[in-house]
Design an enzyme around this catalytic site. Sequence first.
Site, PDB file in Angstrom:
ATOM      1  CG  PHE A   1      -0.234   0.059   2.543  1.00 16.41           C
ATOM      2  CD1 PHE A   1       0.013   1.270   3.176  1.00 16.41           C
ATOM      3  CD2 PHE A   1       0.189  -1.113   3.165  1.00 16.41           C
ATOM      4  CE1 PHE A   1       0.663   1.319   4.405  1.00 16.41           C
ATOM      5  CE2 PHE A   1       0.842  -1.078   4.398  1.00 16.41           C
ATOM      6  CZ  PHE A   1       1.074   0.139   5.015  1.00 16.41           C
ATOM      7  CB  CYS A   2       1.781   3.853  -1.676  1.00 14.55           C
ATOM      8  SG  CYS A   2       0.923   3.581  -3.242  1.00 14.55           S
ATOM      9  CB  THR A   3      -0.151   8.405  -0.242  1.00 15.15           C
ATOM     10  OG1 THR A   3       1.000   8.389   0.602  1.00 15.15           O
ATOM     11  CG2 THR A   3      -1.102   9.504   0.226  1.00 15.15           C
TER      12      THR A   3
END
Length: 254
Positions: free
Chosen positions: A176-178
């Site tokens: 996951f990331c922003t």
Amino acid sequence: MKDIIIASFYKFIPLNDFESLREPILTKMHEIGIKGTIILAHEGVNGGFAGNREQMNVFYDYLRSDSRFADLHFKETYDNKNPFDKAKVKLRKEIVTMGVQKVDPSYNAGTYLSPEEWHQFIQDPNVILLDTRNDYEYELGTFKNAINPDIENFREFPDYVQRNLIDKKDKKIAMFCTGGIRCEKTTAYMKELGFEHVYQLHDGILNYLESIPESESLWEGKCFVFDDRVAVDQKLDRVYPQLPQDYKYEREQK
């Protein structure tokens, strides 16, 4: 009511003429009154910008008037103040810099999971939950039980994979990331290396925070964002300047 819309977007698509797109886009941003940063590269487009509803709709229509961008998806959040101070369009080698050649997320990215699917999936103890963001982002907030790759910038991520995950190609790995763009590259990179079960949170942390009730959320802390808000809470409200004053200073030195 928050009347400023903040939009983030990206698309991996070959843009042989990306350099010639800069001036028309920047001119249109100035004409409409849009503020923010858009990055163009041969591999596609990435950006974040803000304005009121009328300004945003006009700019959305302008960008989508290019047939290559007709299906652009804009992820919106809201605030009382524009978090950008000017309009900028930058030319880069990559729209998000990982520094690995021949990684093409347009056809080889990992399996998308909706926020609801993600919420269930990462509760499986056999899933390796990996935060692909930088160390200062992780320290501010992350998902429960997520692994911190302890990297100062995204270019260090491939080395982390080679040192720590290369013997786990048969494992389920959730990343996951922003907003999703970094995971497009990390999952494509890992699939190129032969990882078999690679998943990503669709539209990133911000989509999860918007979709999952705070009372059920597996997110812990704040979410760093790349504009003057610095970070948002689980209601997607800005938390700076509640953060320590030196935090923003340290962030700007990186």
